[in-house]
Design a protein around this motif. Sequence first.
Motif, PDB file in Angstrom:
ATOM      1  N   VAL A 199      -0.749  -1.542   9.458  1.00 33.16           N
ATOM      2  CA  VAL A 199       0.655  -1.132   9.541  1.00 33.16           C
ATOM      3  C   VAL A 199       1.077  -0.943  10.994  1.00 33.16           C
ATOM      4  CG1 VAL A 199       2.177   0.842   9.115  1.00 33.16           C
ATOM      5  CG2 VAL A 199       0.828  -0.104   7.242  1.00 33.16           C
ATOM      6  N   ASN A 200       0.258  -0.251  11.769  1.00 39.66           N
ATOM      7  CA  ASN A 200       0.606   0.026  13.167  1.00 39.66           C
ATOM      8  C   ASN A 200       0.717  -1.260  13.970  1.00 39.66           C
ATOM      9  OD1 ASN A 200       0.651   2.767  12.639  1.00 39.66           O
ATOM     10  ND2 ASN A 200      -1.449   3.120  13.329  1.00 39.66           N
ATOM     11  N   TRP A 201      -0.198  -2.206  13.734  1.00 39.29           N
ATOM     12  CA  TRP A 201      -0.152  -3.479  14.460  1.00 39.29           C
ATOM     13  C   TRP A 201       1.119  -4.245  14.121  1.00 39.29           C
ATOM     14  CZ3 TRP A 201      -0.618  -8.705  12.709  1.00 39.29           C
ATOM     15  CH2 TRP A 201      -0.691  -9.639  13.748  1.00 39.29           C
ATOM     16  N   GLY A 231       2.035   1.384   4.144  1.00 43.02           N
ATOM     17  CA  GLY A 231       0.849   1.122   3.336  1.00 43.02           C
ATOM     18  C   GLY A 231      -0.032   2.346   3.287  1.00 43.02           C
ATOM     19  N   GLY A 232      -0.667   2.570   2.149  1.00 45.49           N
ATOM     20  CA  GLY A 232      -1.505   3.757   2.000  1.00 45.49           C
ATOM     21  C   GLY A 232      -0.667   5.007   1.835  1.00 45.49           C
ATOM     22  N   GLU A 250      -2.214  -3.114  -0.361  1.00 45.87           N
ATOM     23  CA  GLU A 250      -1.127  -3.796   0.331  1.00 45.87           C
ATOM     24  C   GLU A 250      -0.593  -3.034   1.525  1.00 45.87           C
ATOM     25  OE1 GLU A 250       2.362  -4.140  -2.142  1.00 45.87           O
ATOM     26  OE2 GLU A 250       2.367  -2.016  -2.620  1.00 45.87           O
ATOM     27  N   VAL A 251      -0.047  -3.788   2.471  1.00 43.28           N
ATOM     28  CA  VAL A 251       0.909  -3.265   3.436  1.00 43.28           C
ATOM     29  C   VAL A 251       2.203  -4.029   3.170  1.00 43.28           C
ATOM     30  CG1 VAL A 251      -0.830  -2.624   5.125  1.00 43.28           C
ATOM     31  CG2 VAL A 251       0.218  -4.880   5.263  1.00 43.28           C
ATOM     32  N   PHE A 252       3.341  -3.357   3.250  1.00 41.17           N
ATOM     33  CA  PHE A 252       4.573  -3.977   2.767  1.00 41.17           C
ATOM     34  C   PHE A 252       5.755  -3.554   3.621  1.00 41.17           C
ATOM     35  CE2 PHE A 252       4.033   0.072   0.706  1.00 41.17           C
ATOM     36  CZ  PHE A 252       5.293   0.625   0.643  1.00 41.17           C
ATOM     37  N   THR A 253       6.811  -4.355   3.550  1.00 42.19           N
ATOM     38  CA  THR A 253       8.038  -4.032   4.269  1.00 42.19           C
ATOM     39  C   THR A 253       9.226  -4.686   3.591  1.00 42.19           C
ATOM     40  OG1 THR A 253       9.034  -3.838   6.470  1.00 42.19           O
ATOM     41  CG2 THR A 253       8.037  -5.955   5.919  1.00 42.19           C
TER      42      THR A 253
END
Length: 409
Positions: A199-201, A231-232, A250-253
Amino acid sequence: MSIDPEKLDRLAEVAVRTGLNLQPGQDLIITAPMAALELVRRIAVHAYKAGAGIVTPLFSDDPITLARYENAPDESFDRAQNWLFEGMAKAFKGGAARMAITGDDPMLLAEQDPAKVARVSKANAIAAKPAMAPIVGFEVNWNIVAFPGPAWASRVFPDLPVEEAQGKLMDAIYAASRLAGDDPVANWAAHTAVLKERVNWLNDMQFDSLHYTGPGTDLMLGLAEGHIWKGGASPALNGVTCQPNIPTEEVFTCPHAYRVDGTVAATKPLAHQGSLIENIAVRFEAGRIVEATASKGEKVLQELLKTDDGASRIGEVALVPHSSPISQSGLLFYNTLFDENAACHIALGQCYADTIQGGSELSPEELQQKGGNQSIIHVDWMMGSDAVDIDGITKTGERVAVMRAGEWA
């Protein structure tokens, strides 16, 4: 029922402690199929141990649902329990937490009239807006977990006796939900830390768009203005850090609802409203799906896309590595909570306000101006695999490898 009671109890405890992070004095509303009664009871025990005010379960029942389709007058299919959703909305505004338990028969309505199914789905979605708004806006802590109901287990393991299938599905849920080992709460803390690195990247990169390439897929997907990757575990607006989905990979946007162009081929079937939709293939122009086909369930897909103006645009984009535990299990769960965590996916319909900077304070019209989609539906379907590559396109046009052969690059 051949379900390990210790595994069920551990799932309930983690759902309350990590999933909801239920606070002392906080009320809890649970929705669940009747088949999941034993899990609901265990969740109530752990919720009260955590200091819950009042735990209120609301149950659905497959035979009662079928009774409506087989016997109700035609006008019934355009009605929904507005009073119930209004009451739930009032509870959430008053600080109650929300837990949903999935586990009913995913193919329950497969033999019913798709038009009636679509009408019921639309009526429910409209009526549920007051109750869903605090969830979509992440105003309260909420969580979804799964119970291996007998009909669902028999869909996943059709060659096994029902009790054996339930036990096997419980084992699969247990593994996917990272509950093994001495301390599942610590498991989730470590897993969240890995998701936060991704997420941070992605938030540091602030890509303008993502380019997907793979068999049947060549898609340029713009990202919303001021998008935020998540995410998380995350803090809700009430200050409680919760883990909404157990499991999650997942990471999502938020994609830009008007800047999506190209073709997408689904990599897994979509179980939706009691029907299985297979081999989805769509073409986007300026954010809208202008062509859509499926080898099975195409009529259901077409009805879904006609739900409202936003149903043929997307409100979420999520990245999931092909090596996720759910993907590696090789199982088709017929359940979005699990299947979406096996592959990269997109969601038709409503965006999440908290995936746009300051989104929770914006009106629907202001969200839309930034690219956030508005709809009464939110339906995820999978379009990632070990044959799909993803590049991030910066605002200056530079290409950066995000995923290669389904894995983080």
